[in-house]
Enzyme design. Structure first.
Site, PDB file in Angstrom:
ATOM      1  N   ASP A  91      20.066  49.819 -94.589  1.00 10.64           N
ATOM      2  CA  ASP A  91      18.729  49.090 -94.772  1.00 10.64           C
ATOM      3  C   ASP A  91      19.099  47.645 -95.127  1.00 10.64           C
ATOM      4  O   ASP A  91      19.631  47.385 -96.328  1.00 10.64           O
ATOM      5  CB  ASP A  91      17.929  49.727 -96.032  1.00 10.64           C
ATOM      6  CG  ASP A  91      16.603  48.995 -96.027  1.00 10.64           C
ATOM      7  OD1 ASP A  91      16.284  47.861 -95.490  1.00 10.64           O
ATOM      8  OD2 ASP A  91      15.892  49.591 -97.022  1.00 10.64           O
TER       9      ASP A  91
ATOM     10  N   HIS B 212      14.868  52.151 -91.583  1.00  8.94           N
ATOM     11  CA  HIS B 212      13.332  52.104 -91.679  1.00  8.94           C
ATOM     12  C   HIS B 212      12.713  51.428 -90.426  1.00  8.94           C
ATOM     13  O   HIS B 212      13.156  50.268 -90.299  1.00  8.94           O
ATOM     14  CB  HIS B 212      12.693  52.151 -92.897  1.00  8.94           C
ATOM     15  CG  HIS B 212      12.659  50.657 -93.615  1.00  8.94           C
ATOM     16  ND1 HIS B 212      11.706  49.479 -93.195  1.00  8.94           N
ATOM     17  CD2 HIS B 212      13.708  50.040 -94.407  1.00  8.94           C
ATOM     18  CE1 HIS B 212      12.356  48.613 -93.864  1.00  8.94           C
ATOM     19  NE2 HIS B 212      13.325  48.982 -94.461  1.00  8.94           N
TER      20      HIS B 212
ATOM     21  N   ASP C 157      15.239  42.887 -92.244  1.00 10.18           N
ATOM     22  CA  ASP C 157      14.797  43.998 -92.986  1.00 10.18           C
ATOM     23  C   ASP C 157      13.625  44.768 -92.267  1.00 10.18           C
ATOM     24  O   ASP C 157      12.714  44.304 -92.298  1.00 10.18           O
ATOM     25  CB  ASP C 157      14.136  43.414 -94.354  1.00 10.18           C
ATOM     26  CG  ASP C 157      13.603  44.782 -95.218  1.00 10.18           C
ATOM     27  OD1 ASP C 157      13.891  45.779 -94.955  1.00 10.18           O
ATOM     28  OD2 ASP C 157      12.944  44.410 -96.143  1.00 10.18           O
TER      29      ASP C 157
ATOM     30  N   GLU D  70       8.539  52.660 -95.150  1.00 11.73           N
ATOM     31  CA  GLU D  70       9.511  52.468 -96.453  1.00 11.73           C
ATOM     32  C   GLU D  70       9.043  51.464 -97.372  1.00 11.73           C
ATOM     33  O   GLU D  70       9.131  51.421 -98.479  1.00 11.73           O
ATOM     34  CB  GLU D  70      10.745  52.344 -95.769  1.00 11.73           C
ATOM     35  CG  GLU D  70      12.035  52.043 -96.837  1.00 11.73           C
ATOM     36  CD  GLU D  70      12.396  50.673 -97.517  1.00 11.73           C
ATOM     37  OE1 GLU D  70      13.006  50.582 -98.182  1.00 11.73           O
ATOM     38  OE2 GLU D  70      11.554  49.850 -97.225  1.00 11.73           O
ATOM     39  N   GLU D  71       8.474  50.442 -96.634  1.00 11.29           N
ATOM     40  CA  GLU D  71       8.003  49.159 -97.454  1.00 11.29           C
ATOM     41  C   GLU D  71       6.748  49.653 -98.490  1.00 11.29           C
ATOM     42  O   GLU D  71       6.430  48.931 -99.226  1.00 11.29           O
ATOM     43  CB  GLU D  71       7.568  47.920 -96.441  1.00 11.29           C
ATOM     44  CG  GLU D  71       8.833  47.426 -95.620  1.00 11.29           C
ATOM     45  CD  GLU D  71       9.833  46.842 -96.471  1.00 11.29           C
ATOM     46  OE1 GLU D  71       9.922  46.709 -97.628  1.00 11.29           O
ATOM     47  OE2 GLU D  71      10.980  46.431 -95.791  1.00 11.29           O
TER      48      GLU D  71
ATOM     49  N   HIS E 214      11.515  39.374 -96.931  1.00 11.54           N
ATOM     50  CA  HIS E 214      10.002  39.830 -96.960  1.00 11.54           C
ATOM     51  C   HIS E 214       9.290  38.537 -96.721  1.00 11.54           C
ATOM     52  O   HIS E 214       8.200  38.509 -97.121  1.00 11.54           O
ATOM     53  CB  HIS E 214       9.799  40.418 -98.323  1.00 11.54           C
ATOM     54  CG  HIS E 214      10.079  41.659 -98.507  1.00 11.54           C
ATOM     55  ND1 HIS E 214       9.838  42.868 -99.537  1.00 11.54           N
ATOM     56  CD2 HIS E 214      10.636  42.575 -97.624  1.00 11.54           C
ATOM     57  CE1 HIS E 214      10.089  44.135 -99.427  1.00 11.54           C
ATOM     58  NE2 HIS E 214      10.781  43.876 -98.111  1.00 11.54           N
TER      59      HIS E 214
END
Ligand SMILES: *[C@@H]1O[C@H](CO)[C@@H](O)[C@H](O)[C@H]1NC(C)=O
Ligand SMILES: *[C@@H]1O[C@H](CO)[C@@H](O)[C@H](O)[C@H]1NC(C)=O
Ligand SMILES: *[C@@H]1O[C@H](CO)[C@@H](O)[C@H](O)[C@H]1NC(C)=O
Ligand SMILES: *[C@@H]1O[C@H](CO)[C@@H](O)[C@H](O)[C@H]1NC(C)=O
Ligand SMILES: *[C@@H]1O[C@H](CO)[C@@H](O)[C@H](O)[C@H]1NC(C)=O
Ligand SMILES: *[C@@H]1O[C@H](CO)[C@@H](O)[C@H](O)[C@H]1NC(C)=O
Length: 543
Positions: free
Chosen positions: A365, A280, A292, A331-332, A473
């Site tokens: 991912d 992604h 990520d 995606e997030e 994140h």
């Protein structure tokens, strides 16, 4: 540039090799057996990661959708593909909703003619009600009847039993044992005018309204009430001697943002038998997203460029199957790009673009976590609503990854195949899926630390009782958050698995064995599973 240089050199060696073999001077010249994995260069992958870091640094520190950093990420991917592959590149836009309250929502009730206005406040402890993320707008200015949904409103039966029926009026539902999204989906199915959630009062911290998100796909206006307000309204609505009505207004913006998906297809191979390799393209807003999913972006790009070059060299046979490399957007925000692609594919009648044209998907991912484990998606733990057709092949794909790690004497683990990344919508649509994941917020166990240290050597065990990716994140998910050793191995393993899929003589029957699928079809699912459960992504209260 470094990359092309490598290939030029290989071509020259091959040329000499072929000549020497031809004149039978040196038997078994090394380098004659080119494999996909042996052509992958970790430094190319690292170059992409450095570029992604530069993009984030120049773009307010992130690459999230709706930002310039995201657009620059897509430009980087497409430019690199144009310069380094002969693939057919397509960029497809879909739209994500903005969500912003334009003014404070209002809410009042009238019980037997007595009007009561409720307090909206961003201070939840003093609020009677609060807004719900991704609520749609509503302007209910006349008194509309209220119905209290029996039980927890988690099943069709609850909604069908509601008196009066919820269609066209406002429904009140208690915080349940299913997700808020599931309750809202049922509310939408039964055509409510608006939905009022209320807290369940089971503990002192479950009295006030809470902040929840219903996700991009929500279609109902919704508010969240305190337990006390909800409870008194439910009591009134259930009392035949009372006429209970409500009014409410919710005004949100109607902006939609275009978000791009990029795919690049090999020019060879059967388009009705396509293998997807994906990652992604977006980060969260909190940081640059280099693990990520910069790690997946970079690996997918390097895998694409290498395969393009390999197929153009004469000694590496191209696969009978088309390979499609994709970078999904948003995606997030809840797998929006991959979800959009799957829903378009389900509608498409164009050969090569239909859902039945896909045989398998490999999702990358987070494949370079600093305190990594080598985790393989475990086909056996596919969500129980996975179509039977997608199970045997997903297990086969798990085995291919295992083979590589076992064959190279590397440690590995399973990771739950819960649909929490972009393979989710494909798997739910019956496409076999697999991939690798080196870990996020979960802690490394003492056993893992020991096993990795013992197998890979001192220092490679990482740290027990520490997150596999402590910067998951967060703003520290920078280039410094990349474990190059782990990334090299995950890239090597993936190249090998793609090659093994690509070189199958009949991939379709290998992944989709008819008799096994028939047997699996007879088993009944025990648990409903929603892959697109946005609450998990935002770490929001999950019922
Ligand atoms: C080339 O591949 C063949 C067949 O897989 C194998 O037997 C041979 O050892 C390989 N040669 C080299 C140099 O790796
Ligand atoms: C990103 O690209 C989209 C599509 O071209 C455009 O509509 C949007 O304005 C761009 N966003 C930014 C922040 O540049
Ligand atoms: C490139 O892909 C698009 C969409 O995926 C397709 O419509 C088009 O025919 C393809 N072009 C070639 C040359 O394969
Ligand atoms: C609202 O409920 C009352 C009885 O409580 C009923 O008489 C009335 O028809 C209902 N109105 C609508 C629009 O359903
Ligand atoms: C790590 O593994 C090596 C053997 O490879 C062993 O000698 C060493 O004691 C181990 N260290 C830890 C902390 O487990
Ligand atoms: C990457 O991994 C492969 C396979 O284990 C290995 O042969 C190669 O040397 C590694 N590359 C680097 C730069 O460590």
């Amino acid at each position: 540039m470094h990359f092309r240089g490598t290939f030029m050199m290989i071509r020259t060696i091959l040329f000499i090799g072929i000549l020497l073999t031809f004149v039978n001077l040196v038997p078994g010249v090394t380098g004659i057996n080119v494999t996909y994995a042996s052509e992958m260069r970790i430094d190319d992958v690292m170059t992409h990661l450095n570029e992604l870091q530069k993009i984030a640094t120049a773009s307010n520190g992130n690459r999230a959708v709706k930002t310039i950093g995201f657009n620059r990420t897509l430009d980087y991917i497409t430019n690199y593909l144009k310069l380094n592959t002969n693939f057919n590149i397509t960029k497809t836009y879909f739209y994500v909703r903005n969500f912003q309250l334009l003014r404070k929502p209002t809410f009042s009730s009238t019980i037997n003619g007595i009007v009561k206005k409720y307090t909206y406040s961003t201070s939840l402890s003093s609020a009677d009600f609060y807004y719900v993320q991704y609520s749609t707008s509503a302007n209910i200015n006349n008194n509309v009847n209220l119905t209290a949904i029996p039980n927890l409103g988690c099943s069709d039966a609850d909604w069908l039993a509601a008196r009066p029926p919820p269609a066209g009026i406002v429904a009140l539902v208690k915080r349940g044992d299913c997700s808020f999204i599931e309750q809202a989906t049922l509310a939408s199915k039964y055509n409510v005018a608006a939905l009022l959630f209320y807290n369940d009062g089971t503990a002192s911290n479950r009295m006030q309204p809470i902040y929840i998100s219903l996700g991009q796909n929500n279609r109902v206006p919704a508010l969240f009430l305190s337990y006390n307000v909800g409870k008194s309204l439910a009591t009134a609505a259930n009392d035949p001697s009372k006429v209970t009505t409500v009014r409410l207004t919710i005004e949100t913006d109607k902006d939609f943002n275009p978000v791009g998906n990029i795919c690049a297809d090999t020019l060879t191979g059967d388009p009705t038998q396509t293998i997807i390799i994906c990652s992604h393209s977006d980060s969260v807003t909190a940081g640059p997203g280099i693990n990520d999913d910069g790690s997946g972006i970079a690996a997918t790009l390097a895998l694409a460029a290498t395969l393009s070059h390999l197929f153009q060299t004469s000694n590496y046979a191209s696969y009978a199957y088309r390979v499609r490399f994709c970078w999904w957007g948003a995606e997030e925000l809840g797998l929006l790009g991959s979800d959009f692609h799957v829903s378009e594919a389900k509608k498409s009648t164009i050969v090569g673009e239909r859902i039945q044209d896909y045989l398998a998907i490999i999702d990358l991912d987070m494949i370079a976590s600093p305190n990594f484990i080598f985790a393989i998606y475990d086909g056996k733990t596919a969500p129980t609503n996975t179509p039977a057709a997608a199970k045997p092949g997903s297990i086969q794909m798990t085995t291919l990854f295992q083979d590589w790690f076992i064959g190279n004497k590397f440690p590995w683990d399973y990771t739950t195949f819960d649909g929490r990344s972009d393979y989710g919508p494909f798997l739910a649509a019956g496409i076999c899926a697999g991939g690798l994941f080196t870990g996020a917020e979960e802690l490394k166990t003492v056993e893992q630390q020991k096993r990795y240290n013992d197998t890979l050597g001192t220092g490679f065990g990482g740290t027990a009782n520490v997150a596999l990716d402590n910067c998951y994140h967060k703003s520290c998910d920078t280039i410094a958050n990349i474990n190059k050793f782990a990334l090299n191995k995950t890239v090597q393993a993936t190249a090998n698995v793609i090659e093994r899929l690509g070189q199958q003589s009949n991939l379709k029957s290998w992944l989709y064995p008819t008799t096994q699928i028939q047997q699996l079809s007879k088993q009944t699912p025990q648990r409903k599973f929603e892959y697109n459960s946005i609450n998990e992504y935002f770490g929001l209260p999950y019922n």
